[in-house]
Scaffold this motif. Structure first.
Motif, PDB file in Angstrom:
ATOM      1  N   SER A   1       2.510  -1.660   6.276  1.00 33.17           N
ATOM      2  CA  SER A   1       2.724  -1.914   5.198  1.00 33.17           C
ATOM      3  C   SER A   1       2.043  -3.201   4.872  1.00 33.17           C
ATOM      4  O   SER A   1       2.206  -4.135   5.664  1.00 33.17           O
ATOM      5  CB  SER A   1       4.247  -2.045   4.410  1.00 33.17           C
TER       6      SER A   1
ATOM      7  N   ALA B   1       0.916   3.493  10.750  1.00 32.45           N
ATOM      8  CA  ALA B   1       0.378   2.603   9.573  1.00 32.45           C
ATOM      9  C   ALA B   1       1.343   1.388   9.254  1.00 32.45           C
ATOM     10  O   ALA B   1       2.372   1.439   9.624  1.00 32.45           O
ATOM     11  CB  ALA B   1       0.818   3.684   8.282  1.00 32.45           C
TER      12      ALA B   1
ATOM     13  N   THR C   1      -2.014 -12.887   3.287  1.00 30.11           N
ATOM     14  CA  THR C   1      -1.574 -11.594   3.669  1.00 30.11           C
ATOM     15  C   THR C   1      -0.567 -11.595   4.738  1.00 30.11           C
ATOM     16  O   THR C   1      -0.084 -11.957   5.683  1.00 30.11           O
ATOM     17  CB  THR C   1      -2.965 -11.232   4.274  1.00 30.11           C
TER      18      THR C   1
ATOM     19  N   ALA D   1       2.553  -5.190  -3.389  1.00 30.84           N
ATOM     20  CA  ALA D   1       1.909  -4.323  -2.323  1.00 30.84           C
ATOM     21  C   ALA D   1       0.460  -4.197  -2.277  1.00 30.84           C
ATOM     22  O   ALA D   1      -0.156  -4.260  -3.629  1.00 30.84           O
ATOM     23  CB  ALA D   1       2.565  -2.980  -2.664  1.00 30.84           C
ATOM     24  N   ALA D   2       0.026  -3.907  -1.089  1.00 30.32           N
ATOM     25  CA  ALA D   2      -1.610  -3.598  -1.082  1.00 30.32           C
ATOM     26  C   ALA D   2      -1.747  -2.493  -0.396  1.00 30.32           C
ATOM     27  O   ALA D   2      -0.728  -1.974  -0.053  1.00 30.32           O
ATOM     28  CB  ALA D   2      -2.102  -4.749  -0.256  1.00 30.32           C
ATOM     29  N   ASP D   3      -2.775  -1.942  -0.162  1.00 28.91           N
ATOM     30  CA  ASP D   3      -3.077  -0.812   0.797  1.00 28.91           C
ATOM     31  C   ASP D   3      -2.580  -0.910   2.161  1.00 28.91           C
ATOM     32  O   ASP D   3      -2.852  -1.883   2.828  1.00 28.91           O
ATOM     33  CB  ASP D   3      -4.630  -0.414   0.746  1.00 28.91           C
ATOM     34  N   ASP D   4      -1.983   0.269   2.752  1.00 30.74           N
ATOM     35  CA  ASP D   4      -1.540   0.157   4.086  1.00 30.74           C
ATOM     36  C   ASP D   4      -2.691  -0.069   4.932  1.00 30.74           C
ATOM     37  O   ASP D   4      -3.841   0.285   4.635  1.00 30.74           O
ATOM     38  CB  ASP D   4      -0.718   1.679   4.349  1.00 30.74           C
ATOM     39  N   VAL D   5      -2.495  -0.396   6.192  1.00 32.31           N
ATOM     40  CA  VAL D   5      -3.125  -0.605   7.199  1.00 32.31           C
ATOM     41  C   VAL D   5      -3.132   0.176   8.360  1.00 32.31           C
ATOM     42  O   VAL D   5      -2.022   0.470   8.840  1.00 32.31           O
ATOM     43  CB  VAL D   5      -3.433  -2.132   7.690  1.00 32.31           C
ATOM     44  N   ASP D   6      -3.939   1.029   8.438  1.00 34.27           N
ATOM     45  CA  ASP D   6      -3.735   1.992   9.595  1.00 34.27           C
ATOM     46  C   ASP D   6      -4.469   1.603  10.926  1.00 34.27           C
ATOM     47  O   ASP D   6      -5.529   1.230  11.263  1.00 34.27           O
ATOM     48  CB  ASP D   6      -4.672   3.550   9.057  1.00 34.27           C
TER      49      ASP D   6
ATOM     50  N   TYR E   1       0.790  -6.240   2.136  1.00 31.98           N
ATOM     51  CA  TYR E   1       1.215  -6.940   0.953  1.00 31.98           C
ATOM     52  C   TYR E   1       0.266  -8.406   0.679  1.00 31.98           C
ATOM     53  O   TYR E   1      -0.271  -9.002   1.700  1.00 31.98           O
ATOM     54  CB  TYR E   1       2.454  -7.633   0.739  1.00 31.98           C
TER      55      TYR E   1
END
Length: 117
Positions: free
Chosen positions: A70, A68, A78, A55-60, A72
């Motif tokens: 999710s 948002a 990516t 998991a990585a930071d969500d992308v808005d 990864y």
């Protein structure tokens, strides 16, 4: 979901559909490499349950109408996933910028017919 327009330097190179279970795939080349869009039944958690992802930071992407996503990492690639009603869209590409560029271009299929040519 379908791209409203491909980013500059991109080309559609393939795709397919499987009716059972229902699965759509679109394949693209971007200046940075290959980017793939899969849409399949279930949630992102279902689709990625057996994948080797971190998991990585969500992308808005609220400004692009989806909210948002999710995010990864998958062995240096990516992956971004977005849950729809009863299905999920999973994008994978060589870097976050390419995957995000495709995600920003996506429209729900029912809205694509309303686009002017």
């Amino acid at each position: 979901m379908v791209p409203s327009v491909l980013p500059d330097g991109w080309a559609a190179v393939g795709g397919g559909y499987t009716p059972d279970p229902q699965w759509w795939r679109m394949e693209f080349t971007a200046p940075s490499g290959d980017v793939v869009l899969d849409q399949l039944p279930g949630t992102a958690a279902d689709a990625l349950a057996d994948a080797d992802v971190t998991a990585a930071d969500d992308v808005d992407l609220t400004d692009w109408g989806t909210g948002a996503w999710s995010a990864y990492d998958h062995q240096g690639a990516t992956v971004m996933a977005y849950d729809l009603k009863g299905s999920t869209v999973v994008l994978q590409g060589p870097d976050a910028e390419s995957v995000r560029a495709l995600a920003e271009s996506l429209l729900p299929a029912e809205d694509a017919g309303e686009q002017e040519g």
